[in-house]
Design a protein around this motif. Structure first.
Motif, PDB file in Angstrom:
ATOM      1  N   ILE A  72       2.044   1.781  -3.581  1.00 17.85           N
ATOM      2  CA  ILE A  72       0.952   2.287  -4.415  1.00 17.85           C
ATOM      3  C   ILE A  72       0.780   3.791  -4.197  1.00 17.85           C
ATOM      4  O   ILE A  72       0.589   4.562  -5.150  1.00 17.85           O
ATOM      5  CB  ILE A  72      -0.361   1.539  -4.099  1.00 17.85           C
ATOM      6  N   HIS A  73       0.865   4.204  -2.946  1.00 19.49           N
ATOM      7  CA  HIS A  73       0.747   5.641  -2.627  1.00 19.49           C
ATOM      8  C   HIS A  73       1.903   6.430  -3.230  1.00 19.49           C
ATOM      9  O   HIS A  73       1.695   7.512  -3.801  1.00 19.49           O
ATOM     10  CB  HIS A  73       0.707   5.829  -1.112  1.00 19.49           C
ATOM     11  N   LYS A  74       3.110   5.905  -3.121  1.00 21.52           N
ATOM     12  CA  LYS A  74       4.282   6.604  -3.662  1.00 21.52           C
ATOM     13  C   LYS A  74       4.168   6.732  -5.185  1.00 21.52           C
ATOM     14  O   LYS A  74       4.469   7.785  -5.756  1.00 21.52           O
ATOM     15  CB  LYS A  74       5.562   5.851  -3.292  1.00 21.52           C
ATOM     16  N   TYR A  75       3.738   5.672  -5.843  1.00 15.95           N
ATOM     17  CA  TYR A  75       3.614   5.710  -7.302  1.00 15.95           C
ATOM     18  C   TYR A  75       2.556   6.717  -7.740  1.00 15.95           C
ATOM     19  O   TYR A  75       2.686   7.359  -8.786  1.00 15.95           O
ATOM     20  CB  TYR A  75       3.261   4.325  -7.850  1.00 15.95           C
ATOM     21  N   SER A  76       1.488   6.850  -6.940  1.00 17.84           N
ATOM     22  CA  SER A  76       0.402   7.770  -7.301  1.00 17.84           C
ATOM     23  C   SER A  76       0.842   9.230  -7.252  1.00 17.84           C
ATOM     24  O   SER A  76       0.213  10.100  -7.855  1.00 17.84           O
ATOM     25  CB  SER A  76      -0.789   7.567  -6.359  1.00 17.84           C
ATOM     26  N   GLN A  77       1.919   9.505  -6.537  1.00 18.91           N
ATOM     27  CA  GLN A  77       2.404  10.880  -6.390  1.00 18.91           C
ATOM     28  C   GLN A  77       3.407  11.283  -7.472  1.00 18.91           C
ATOM     29  O   GLN A  77       3.794  12.455  -7.551  1.00 18.91           O
ATOM     30  CB  GLN A  77       3.053  11.046  -5.016  1.00 18.91           C
ATOM     31  N   SER A  88       0.830  -1.211   0.000  1.00 13.33           N
ATOM     32  CA  SER A  88       0.000   0.000   0.000  1.00 13.33           C
ATOM     33  C   SER A  88       0.861   1.255   0.000  1.00 13.33           C
ATOM     34  O   SER A  88       0.502   2.279  -0.619  1.00 13.33           O
ATOM     35  CB  SER A  88      -0.924   0.004   1.223  1.00 13.33           C
ATOM     36  N   THR A  89       2.012   1.178   0.657  1.00 15.70           N
ATOM     37  CA  THR A  89       2.935   2.317   0.675  1.00 15.70           C
ATOM     38  C   THR A  89       3.473   2.598  -0.723  1.00 15.70           C
ATOM     39  O   THR A  89       3.559   3.753  -1.149  1.00 15.70           O
ATOM     40  CB  THR A  89       4.113   2.047   1.630  1.00 15.70           C
ATOM     41  N   THR A  93      10.481  10.405   3.078  1.00 14.01           N
ATOM     42  CA  THR A  93       9.554  11.540   3.057  1.00 14.01           C
ATOM     43  C   THR A  93      10.237  12.861   3.406  1.00 14.01           C
ATOM     44  O   THR A  93       9.876  13.913   2.863  1.00 14.01           O
ATOM     45  CB  THR A  93       8.400  11.297   4.057  1.00 14.01           C
ATOM     46  N   ARG A 152       1.337   2.032 -12.608  1.00 12.69           N
ATOM     47  CA  ARG A 152       0.277   2.824 -11.986  1.00 12.69           C
ATOM     48  C   ARG A 152      -0.989   2.858 -12.849  1.00 12.69           C
ATOM     49  O   ARG A 152      -2.112   2.825 -12.335  1.00 12.69           O
ATOM     50  CB  ARG A 152       0.775   4.247 -11.751  1.00 12.69           C
TER      51      ARG A 152
END
Length: 275
Positions: free
Chosen positions: A6-11, A3-4, A161, A214
């Motif tokens: 996926i979040h990083k790729y979305s940014q 999940s981490t 981060t 993504r």
């Protein structure tokens, strides 16, 4: 961890492509300004740099010959095999990026057809470590494309981060990548601009893999445990192939890869049976 990622790729933003594309454009302009867009002149302007770097790095033959093996996707990806279990999203990105890099490598090598150093210079004038390569596929360096493709995926997958840590992490990845790609000059297989061009193309390939991952769900099945037997077979095949490499050249990097595959094979069997 998935999940981490996926979040990083979305940014990630498409503007990330601007820097590598700008570097490629700057490289072409620099070559044009030196009338080095022809094969002969391209080689000529790098000869002194090639000989100097080769002479310096070849003083550490065992080290650079081991490190240069990481340009083999089989070796590098095998070392990351454990992430199939703990971070399948990473492997989705790696597979997409690897396909893009393979296409780029084959297309550009055929397009430019630059002779290897051993085909242009007297082989006794520089150090060759390992197999003597004399083909016309020097530009870009395929090993460099592979290395920076994988490192780019790792760079953004595990990007910290905090700003200070981001800078340290990015700098460390880039320096490690440059060290690895310049081993190709050290072993006498490529000119300096081959590896720099390959590094930039690899960075673009890595980014492309992340955006493909993504946008499309090509490899979502990796996260499904019912497909783990596929990876068991793949890990076993890789183990056998690398064992063959060890029998031919007993390099430390090959032994480390075998250990990594053995651990991954054990873990994936354990998780699959436990399910």
């Amino acid at each position: 961890m998935n999940s981490t990622l996926i979040h990083k790729y979305s940014q990630l933003k498409p503007s990330l492509f601007l820097v590598p594309l700008g570097l490629l454009l700057a490289l072409v302009i620099a070559l044009y300004s030196q009338h080095a867009l022809s094969v002969d002149q391209y080689v000529a302007i790098q000869k002194s740099y090639f000989l100097q770097i080769n002479a310096t790095l070849s003083q550490f033959p065992v080290l650079i010959y081991n490190l240069t093996q990481l340009g083999d996707a089989l070796i590098f990806l095998s070392l990351l095999s454990l992430f199939v279990i703990y971070a399948p999203k990473l492997w989705e990105a790696l597979l997409s990026a690897s396909l893009v890099s393979a296409i780029f490598s084959n297309v550009f090598k055929s397009l430019f057809a630059v002779p290897r150093p051993a085909a242009m210079f007297d082989p006794t004038s520089f150090t060759i470590i390992g197999k003597t390569l004399t083909g016309h596929n020097s530009l870009p360096s395929g090993h460099s494309i592979t290395i920076f493709t994988i490192l780019t995926v790792l760079l953004f997958s595990f990007m910290p981060t905090k700003l200070a840590r981001k800078i340290l992490w990015t700098t460390g990845i880039i320096l490690a990548g440059l060290l690895l790609v310049f081993t190709r000059v050290g072993v006498g297989a490529h000119y300096p601009l081959d590896v720099l061009t390959g590094s930039i193309i690899g960075y673009i390939s890595g980014l492309a893999g992340l955006f493909i991952c993504r946008r499309y769900k090509l490899w979502n099945w990796i996260n499904d445990k019912k497909y783990y037997p596929v990876f068991m077979v793949l890990f076993l095949v890789c183990f056998i192939v690398i064992t063959g490499k060890v029998l031919h050249e007993p390099l430390l990097i090959f032994y480390l890869t075998l250990v990594g595959l053995a651990v991954s094979l054990y873990k994936i069997i354990y998780v699959y049976v436990k399910k």
